[in-house]
Scaffold this active site. Sequence first.
Site, PDB file in Angstrom:
ATOM      1  N   LYS A 197       0.849  -1.181   0.000  1.00 57.09           N
ATOM      2  CA  LYS A 197       0.000   0.000   0.000  1.00 57.09           C
ATOM      3  C   LYS A 197       0.888   1.235   0.000  1.00 57.09           C
ATOM      4  O   LYS A 197       1.674   1.445   0.929  1.00 57.09           O
ATOM      5  CB  LYS A 197      -0.929   0.001   1.210  1.00 57.09           C
ATOM      6  CG  LYS A 197      -1.883   1.199   1.249  1.00 57.09           C
ATOM      7  CD  LYS A 197      -2.797   1.125   2.461  1.00 57.09           C
ATOM      8  CE  LYS A 197      -3.741   2.315   2.527  1.00 57.09           C
ATOM      9  NZ  LYS A 197      -4.618   2.267   3.725  1.00 57.09           N
ATOM     10  N   ARG A 207     -10.522  10.753   1.579  1.00 57.61           N
ATOM     11  CA  ARG A 207     -10.479  11.544   2.818  1.00 57.61           C
ATOM     12  C   ARG A 207     -11.839  12.178   3.085  1.00 57.61           C
ATOM     13  O   ARG A 207     -12.274  12.290   4.229  1.00 57.61           O
ATOM     14  CB  ARG A 207      -9.383  12.605   2.722  1.00 57.61           C
ATOM     15  CG  ARG A 207      -8.006  12.051   2.371  1.00 57.61           C
ATOM     16  CD  ARG A 207      -7.295  11.428   3.550  1.00 57.61           C
ATOM     17  NE  ARG A 207      -6.187  10.583   3.155  1.00 57.61           N
ATOM     18  CZ  ARG A 207      -4.972  11.015   2.844  1.00 57.61           C
ATOM     19  NH1 ARG A 207      -4.705  12.312   2.866  1.00 57.61           N
ATOM     20  NH2 ARG A 207      -4.019  10.157   2.504  1.00 57.61           N
ATOM     21  N   ARG A 218       1.080  10.155   5.596  1.00 58.00           N
ATOM     22  CA  ARG A 218       1.283   8.826   6.179  1.00 58.00           C
ATOM     23  C   ARG A 218       2.554   8.173   5.631  1.00 58.00           C
ATOM     24  O   ARG A 218       2.649   6.947   5.548  1.00 58.00           O
ATOM     25  CB  ARG A 218       0.062   7.952   5.892  1.00 58.00           C
ATOM     26  CG  ARG A 218      -1.231   8.502   6.500  1.00 58.00           C
ATOM     27  CD  ARG A 218      -2.382   7.537   6.322  1.00 58.00           C
ATOM     28  NE  ARG A 218      -3.551   8.013   7.055  1.00 58.00           N
ATOM     29  CZ  ARG A 218      -4.734   8.271   6.492  1.00 58.00           C
ATOM     30  NH1 ARG A 218      -4.911   8.079   5.190  1.00 58.00           N
ATOM     31  NH2 ARG A 218      -5.743   8.712   7.227  1.00 58.00           N
ATOM     32  N   GLU A 234       7.438  -6.714   1.241  1.00 58.36           N
ATOM     33  CA  GLU A 234       6.226  -6.562   2.061  1.00 58.36           C
ATOM     34  C   GLU A 234       5.280  -7.743   1.848  1.00 58.36           C
ATOM     35  O   GLU A 234       4.695  -8.273   2.808  1.00 58.36           O
ATOM     36  CB  GLU A 234       5.529  -5.249   1.707  1.00 58.36           C
ATOM     37  CG  GLU A 234       6.241  -3.989   2.183  1.00 58.36           C
ATOM     38  CD  GLU A 234       5.989  -3.709   3.667  1.00 58.36           C
ATOM     39  OE1 GLU A 234       5.395  -4.565   4.363  1.00 58.36           O
ATOM     40  OE2 GLU A 234       6.395  -2.634   4.129  1.00 58.36           O
ATOM     41  N   LYS A 249      -2.349  -1.540  -3.552  1.00 55.07           N
ATOM     42  CA  LYS A 249      -3.158  -0.327  -3.515  1.00 55.07           C
ATOM     43  C   LYS A 249      -2.237   0.885  -3.606  1.00 55.07           C
ATOM     44  O   LYS A 249      -1.274   0.948  -2.837  1.00 55.07           O
ATOM     45  CB  LYS A 249      -3.965  -0.288  -2.208  1.00 55.07           C
ATOM     46  CG  LYS A 249      -4.909   0.895  -2.075  1.00 55.07           C
ATOM     47  CD  LYS A 249      -5.670   0.841  -0.744  1.00 55.07           C
ATOM     48  CE  LYS A 249      -6.636   2.023  -0.629  1.00 55.07           C
ATOM     49  NZ  LYS A 249      -7.369   2.028   0.654  1.00 55.07           N
ATOM     50  N   SER A 275     -10.098   5.904  -4.823  1.00 60.66           N
ATOM     51  CA  SER A 275     -11.018   7.027  -5.006  1.00 60.66           C
ATOM     52  C   SER A 275     -10.562   8.016  -6.074  1.00 60.66           C
ATOM     53  O   SER A 275     -11.367   8.499  -6.875  1.00 60.66           O
ATOM     54  CB  SER A 275     -11.208   7.759  -3.678  1.00 60.66           C
ATOM     55  OG  SER A 275      -9.961   8.235  -3.178  1.00 60.66           O
ATOM     56  N   TYR A 314     -15.373   1.043  -6.869  1.00 60.44           N
ATOM     57  CA  TYR A 314     -16.644   1.672  -6.519  1.00 60.44           C
ATOM     58  C   TYR A 314     -17.688   1.463  -7.608  1.00 60.44           C
ATOM     59  O   TYR A 314     -18.871   1.740  -7.377  1.00 60.44           O
ATOM     60  CB  TYR A 314     -16.419   3.167  -6.255  1.00 60.44           C
ATOM     61  CG  TYR A 314     -15.464   3.399  -5.095  1.00 60.44           C
ATOM     62  CD1 TYR A 314     -15.900   3.282  -3.784  1.00 60.44           C
ATOM     63  CD2 TYR A 314     -14.121   3.679  -5.319  1.00 60.44           C
ATOM     64  CE1 TYR A 314     -15.025   3.454  -2.721  1.00 60.44           C
ATOM     65  CE2 TYR A 314     -13.239   3.857  -4.260  1.00 60.44           C
ATOM     66  CZ  TYR A 314     -13.701   3.738  -2.963  1.00 60.44           C
ATOM     67  OH  TYR A 314     -12.831   3.910  -1.914  1.00 60.44           O
TER      68      TYR A 314
END
Length: 326
Positions: A197, A207, A218, A234, A249, A275, A314
Amino acid sequence: MSFPHHRPRRLRTTPAMRRLTAEHRLAPADLILPAFIREGLSEPNPLASMPGVVQHTTDTLKRAAAEAVELGVGGIMLFGIPETRDAEGTASLDPDGVLNKAIRDVRAEVGDSLVVMSDVCLDEFTDHGHCGVLDSDGYVDNDATLEIYARMAVAQADAGAHVLGPSGMMDGQIGVIRQALEDAGHVNTAVIAYAAKYASAFYGPFREAVDSQLKGDRRTYQMDAANRREAIQEVELDLAEGADMVMVKPAMSYLDILADVAGISTVPVAAYQISGEYAMIEAAAANGWIDRRAAITESVLCIRRAGANMVLTYWASEIAGWLRES
């Protein structure tokens, strides 16, 4: 021999020929619908930056889940937005909190007809918007966060989630969650690791979707966009810790990472069409610059082509409807 003996266009001559020789296809069962539920709403709340997406009420979330079942969608990933937040995200542990209640409600609505997934992360629940608790210097405390993730995971499994999605990118999160589930008797609850990610500029509309309280970024825990080999490390760590599935992601801007992960993974691979990727296509289509349906279909197909067994998008239910029509 080459041309004229070899004419690749022979396999493109008609729609039927192209269907017959297609290397990859979309199916509703490959799709997972991310869905948001916000505590305290009496009506669904449309998101300005994600046209067509809403923050759900309990009733509209149950209807969306039932529709997904009817359309043959593979799964639903639930995100909860509480009314009250604090520094440690304690609302995430409340059995009657917004997300845990939503899991129970959706399971009551659809049973095992849809794979019910839930987000194991603190960013929606903390008043600072980070995915973990902060130490005295404002740094996300990895190990203290793991203790809360373990309790969150058990609470969500108790509520009925089939699959848990730890998305915080804390080191060791999969192993800690797997052990907590085993200790609590949830031996059949699966874990989908957000293994690779990245810290991405394309998360912006999300957000709004979760009413994020984040200040800053982050980048101390999500991956650097410049890194490719690190993603394999990872993934391998998460596999060693017991991940049942792994995820990349974002999806569209990280197709090289997705292909790398698909090439080495021993478990199913997911990718999240996030998004910002959704919003860009919707905005371009709204301006008449691209064909909306064709662009949506192509965007998800390219994620499958790169190696994803399943795609969080989505548009999951809308695409499933189109596939049913055709």
